[in-house]
Enzyme design. Structure first.
Site, mmCIF file in Angstrom:
data_model
loop_
_atom_site.group_PDB
_atom_site.id
_atom_site.type_symbol
_atom_site.label_atom_id
_atom_site.label_comp_id
_atom_site.label_asym_id
_atom_site.label_seq_id
_atom_site.Cartn_x
_atom_site.Cartn_y
_atom_site.Cartn_z
ATOM 1 C CD GLU A 31 -1.581 -2.754 -10.403
ATOM 2 O OE1 GLU A 31 -1.776 -3.883 -9.907
ATOM 3 O OE2 GLU A 31 -1.636 -2.503 -11.618
ATOM 4 N NE ARG A 258 -7.411 -11.437 -1.058
ATOM 5 C CZ ARG A 258 -6.748 -10.558 -1.829
ATOM 6 N NH1 ARG A 258 -5.481 -10.719 -2.104
ATOM 7 N NH2 ARG A 258 -7.367 -9.541 -2.356
ATOM 8 C CE LYS A 268 -6.403 -3.005 -6.182
ATOM 9 N NZ LYS A 268 -5.074 -2.390 -6.161
HETATM 10 P P1 ATP Z 1 -7.179 -6.681 -5.373
HETATM 11 O O1 ATP Z 1 -7.026 -8.128 -5.665
HETATM 12 O O2 ATP Z 1 -8.356 -6.349 -4.539
HETATM 13 O O3 ATP Z 1 -7.094 -5.836 -6.591
HETATM 14 P P2 ATP Z 1 -4.452 -6.377 -4.759
HETATM 15 O O4 ATP Z 1 -3.803 -7.339 -3.871
HETATM 16 O O5 ATP Z 1 -4.209 -6.496 -6.221
HETATM 17 O O6 ATP Z 1 -5.967 -6.333 -4.429
HETATM 18 P P3 ATP Z 1 -2.789 -4.162 -4.229
HETATM 19 O O7 ATP Z 1 -3.073 -2.742 -4.504
HETATM 20 O O8 ATP Z 1 -1.753 -4.839 -5.032
HETATM 21 O O9 ATP Z 1 -4.152 -4.908 -4.356
HETATM 22 O O10 ATP Z 1 -2.533 -4.409 -2.692
HETATM 23 C C1 ATP Z 1 -1.865 -3.541 -1.834
HETATM 24 C C2 ATP Z 1 -1.592 -4.260 -0.560
HETATM 25 O O11 ATP Z 1 -2.807 -4.570 0.092
HETATM 26 C C3 ATP Z 1 -0.860 -5.559 -0.804
HETATM 27 O O12 ATP Z 1 0.136 -5.713 0.146
HETATM 28 C C4 ATP Z 1 -1.940 -6.599 -0.650
HETATM 29 O O13 ATP Z 1 -1.404 -7.804 -0.215
HETATM 30 C C5 ATP Z 1 -2.864 -5.948 0.377
HETATM 31 N N1 ATP Z 1 -4.222 -6.435 0.224
HETATM 32 C C6 ATP Z 1 -4.983 -6.427 -0.877
HETATM 33 N N2 ATP Z 1 -6.166 -7.024 -0.661
HETATM 34 C C7 ATP Z 1 -6.156 -7.420 0.633
HETATM 35 C C8 ATP Z 1 -7.088 -8.100 1.468
HETATM 36 N N3 ATP Z 1 -8.287 -8.497 1.020
HETATM 37 N N4 ATP Z 1 -6.746 -8.332 2.759
HETATM 38 C C9 ATP Z 1 -5.553 -7.934 3.212
HETATM 39 N N5 ATP Z 1 -4.643 -7.299 2.489
HETATM 40 C C10 ATP Z 1 -4.923 -7.034 1.208
HETATM 41 MG MG MG Z 2 -3.715 -6.551 -7.918
#
Ligand code: ATP
Ligand code: MG
Length: 749
Positions: A31, A258, A268
């Site tokens: 995102e 993760r 983020k």
């Molecule tokens: P955050 O919680 O840090 O905002 P998010 O999961 O909302 O992260 P996205 O942009 O939706 O962030 O994630 C993009 C991809 O990266 C998704 O497939 C997510 O599962 C993966 N991802 C995000 N954070 C991690 C992490 N700490 N380890 C592994 N994969 C991750």
């Molecule tokens: Mg998110």
């Protein structure tokens, strides 16, 4: 390809063998609401890595279904990050927003099948009706709407006839499902907000659960890999695709754990807060766990990819030690980058028996590194060494230069100290030394034994550089929030000295500064006129050790509180002499400082910033000591530099001593710099006679009776006038000046 296969690759191979897909298609679906972090790197490595391993492709898809938090700058940052890590996405960048029209049609299809309905409950009611793990949910009364009514309402939602939150579209699944996610999940919501790509075309936006599976399907994804927290959402993913009959070559979702790393935050949202609050210089601040941050700090993409490979892919969440990431970069640079000499805190040495100058050939790499290259090191009578590499009263295991112990200058000669020169405060400002002419590196015939070799630079040819030393952004291993931030995570050294070849010949962008660590020429701030180097990582793991030694200091302190006052050690006695005789401290203050290593350490540091031994000693022995009763040095919100700055403000009369106490309280609480506190609170001492005079005039004109009494001989009223002026300025007026001016003004009345 990985030797031992992880569960994802095992599954992919199985599917290929069974002929379920023509080609492996994965996607990385961030995102665009923030810069990608090291956790995203793991996801990137998995998705692109699997595509590469099985001759498939990987899409980069911006999951842009939330218009209020998304922005094109984040899209760019995400593209940069993927490219920097060395991966290539298939075709052009995709956007979920490209599919909005098709998603809308799919939603309509579900409505017409009687599988989705427009609900008009409030957000709160929806939550209430959902029930709990133990209590089954209750379906909304609006679920009974006819298909025609739902079609009409959904069309009107799209047209913008309703306010945010008035209606939502929900899947009609199962309000008593054990998996709470299946209790009629939300598919669409109304958001009257401009989208960074579709502008105002849409005012209804699909939810993640609805958009994700369908976007995967539209793109022909075979393996949809995400993190464990989506495990329960998999049921919705399957329900939507199955209900719509999108079953041919359809994608399936797989979850992995993760990545979490200690000493940092990773979401983020929290990272955005650090940026917005100015606690870091931006998303690419070298202390940030963002890829932009690591990149600016000097990490190579290879080291990050290598790190992601070594931590593996698991199905259970855990936290990885940041030392492992640090190890990855150290391990890579150790064999790759030139080793050069830089001095962070220069101490001048005059080598009295050396005349003229010469150039010494020095290898950039030690013998055990399979790389070659040399530079010439200018050498002459005047050099600088690291201040820390000389100790007048060394502890037992000190291997460097002392009044009685010679040391080797790396790549050059052995020297010995002949004289220590100090200024009025007792600070060492120069050493006089002698060198052994027959001790030159590589042709040493001197027979002198030394215990170590230290870095140095030649005075005339050395270049001044700025060095930024980074430490962990959080002092807590698993930070709960921004309050756990490490106030000493950045230290800037503006006048470090470096050997000339580094700047003139630029043999590389990354270096090992001998004995200091690995450094990187800052890609943004570096210029030939003002070279700036970022510390990437130290030579050894040091954090654990540091924390330990401070911990043990804390215990020592406890013993003293219990009432056992030990006699001073020899070193303490020497320090006590120095404090009382040379620096002029009274014996009580000196005693306090000497007996607590943390205080004397802090005091020494503060003296480096400000030459005011007595004022500094008072503050350290009282205010700082009070803070240290409950805290370790690491936990203090301020450093020696800040205390020195505070005292300096008192001395140049920017603030009064009374205000200084309040500033100190603030510093201890918020960790803000004293100048910032004084400025934001408006505590600057008023020493401008014009301003003070106008306040005095006002006080006098308001109190004609007291003026008359004063003139009639009641001189006690002098204090009244001074007090009124101080009150009018909330104590900020310079009291000495007020006294003088009030006196002058009253005689003129
Ligand atoms: P955050 O919680 O840090 O905002 P998010 O999961 O909302 O992260 P996205 O942009 O939706 O962030 O994630 C993009 C991809 O990266 C998704 O497939 C997510 O599962 C993966 N991802 C995000 N954070 C991690 C992490 N700490 N380890 C592994 N994969 C991750
Ligand atoms: Mg998110």
């Amino acid at each position: 390809m990985n030797e031992s296969k992880d569960f994802l690759r095992t599954k992919v191979e199985e599917d290929l063998k069974a002929g379920r897909y023509k080609q492996v298609v994965t996607r990385f679906p961030p995102e665009p609401n923030g810069y990608p972090h090291i956790g995203h790197a793991k996801s990137i490595c998995i998705n692109f890595g699997i595509a590469n391993d099985y001759h498939g492709v990987c899409n980069l898809r911006m999951d842009d279904t939330n218009p209020t938090t998304e922005d094109t700058q984040y899209v760019e940052a995400l593209k940069d990050a993927v490219e920097w890590l060395g991966f290539e996405w298939e075709g052009k960048v995709r956007y979920t927003s490209d599919y909005f029209e098709r998603l809308y049609e799919y939603a309509m299809q579900l409505i017409k099948m009687g599988k989705a309905y427009v609900d008009s409950l409030s957000e709160e009611e929806i939550r209430e009706y959902r029930g709990s793990v133990t209590v089954s949910g209750k379906r909304s009364q609006y679920a009974a709407r006819s298909i025609e009514e739902n079609v009409e309402l959904f069309e009107r939602m799209r047209k913008g006839e309703f306010r945010d939150g008035e209606h939502v579209l929900r899947g009609k699944i199962d309000m008593s499902a054990a998996n709470m996610q299946l209790r009629d999940p939300l598919f669409y919501r109304i958001r009257h907000a401009s989208h960074h790509r579709t502008g105002d075309t849409w005012c209804i936006y699909p939810m993640y659960d609805f958009a994700h599976c369908l976007s995967d399907y539209i793109e022909g994804v075979s393996h949809s890999i995400c993190t464990l927290e989506f495990e329960n959402n998999r049921a919705i993913y399957d329900w939507i695709l199955d209900t719509l009959g999108l079953t041919r070559q359809r994608p399936y979702q797989y979850e992995f754990a993760r990545l979490n790393i200690n000493y940092t935050v990773m979401s983020k949202r929290k990272l955005l807060e650090l940026v917005n609050k100015g606690l870091v210089s931006g998303w690419d601040d070298p202390r940030m766990p963002t890829l932009a941050g690591y990149r600016r700090r000097g990490y190579t993409p290879q080291s990050i990819v290598h790190f992601c490979d070594t931590i593996g892919i698991a199905k259970a969440n855990s936290t990885v030690d940041v030392a492992q990431l640090e190890f990855a970069i150290r391990d890579e640079l150790n064999l790759k980058v030139p080793r050069v000499m830089c001095v962070l805190e220069p101490l001048k040495i005059t080598i009295e028996n050396y005349e003229g100058s010469e150039l010494l050939e020095a290898s950039y790499y030690p013998q055990d590194v399979p790389k070659e290259g040399v530079r010439m090191l200018p050498f002459s009578k005047e050099i600088f060494i690291e201040r820390e590499d000389f100790d007048e009263n060394p502890p037992k295991d000190y291997y460097r230069l002392t009044p009685t112990q010679p040391v080797r200058l790396k790549h050059a000669y052995i020297i010995e100290c002949k004289e220590v020169i100090k200024d009025a405060t007792g600070k060492i400002i120069e050493l006089k030394a002698h060198y052994y002419p027959d001790s030159k590196s590589g042709e040493d015939r001197s027979g002198i034994k030394v215990k170590s070799a230290i870095q140095w630079v030649e005075a005339k040819s050395a270049k001044e550089v700025e060095v930024r030393l980074y430490d962990r952004l959080f002092k807590d291993e698993s930070p709960k929030g921004l309050e756990d931030i490490n106030p000493h995570s950045l230290k800037i050294i503006r006048n470090a000295l470096i050997e000339p070849a580094v700047i003139d010949a630029k043999p590389d962008e990354r270096f090992q500064f001998e004995r200091l660590g690995y450094f990187y020429a800052d890609p943004i701030d570096y210029s030939d006129k003002h070279p700036v180097f970022n510390k990437i990582v130290g030579l050894k793991e040091s954090w654990g050790k540091k924390a330990q030694s401070i911990q043990s200091n804390k215990t020592e302190k406890k013993v003293q509180i219990d009432g056992k006052v030990a006699p001073m050690s020899q070193a303490q006695q020497a320090l006590f002499e120095h404090y009382t005789r040379t620096l002029g401290l009274n014996s009580e203050i000196a005693n306090t400082l000497v007996r607590d290593e943390r205080l004397s350490h802090f005091y020494t540091q503060a003296l480096e910033y400000l030459n005011s031994p007595i004022s500094l000693a008072n503050t350290v022995a009282n205010e700082v000591a009070r803070e240290l009763k409950e805290k370790t040095l690491e936990e203090l919100a301020f450093g020696a530099k800040e205390v020195a700055e505070l005292i300096e403000m008192v001395e140049d009369e920017s603030i009064s001593t009374k205000i200084a106490k309040e500033v100190f309280e603030e510093m201890a609480k918020s960790g803000e710099a004293p100048q910032t506190i004084v400025q934001t609170k408006g505590w600057m001492q008023i020493s401008n006679p014009q301003i003070l005079q106008s306040i005095i005039d006002e006080v006098i004109s308001k109190n004609p009776d007291n003026v008359a009494k004063y003139k009639a001989g009641n001189t006690k009223l002098f204090g009244f006038f001074v007090g009124e002026v101080l009150k009018a300025t909330s104590g900020k007026a310079n009291p000495k000046m007020v006294n003088e001016l009030v006196g002058e003004t009253l005689t003129l009345q």
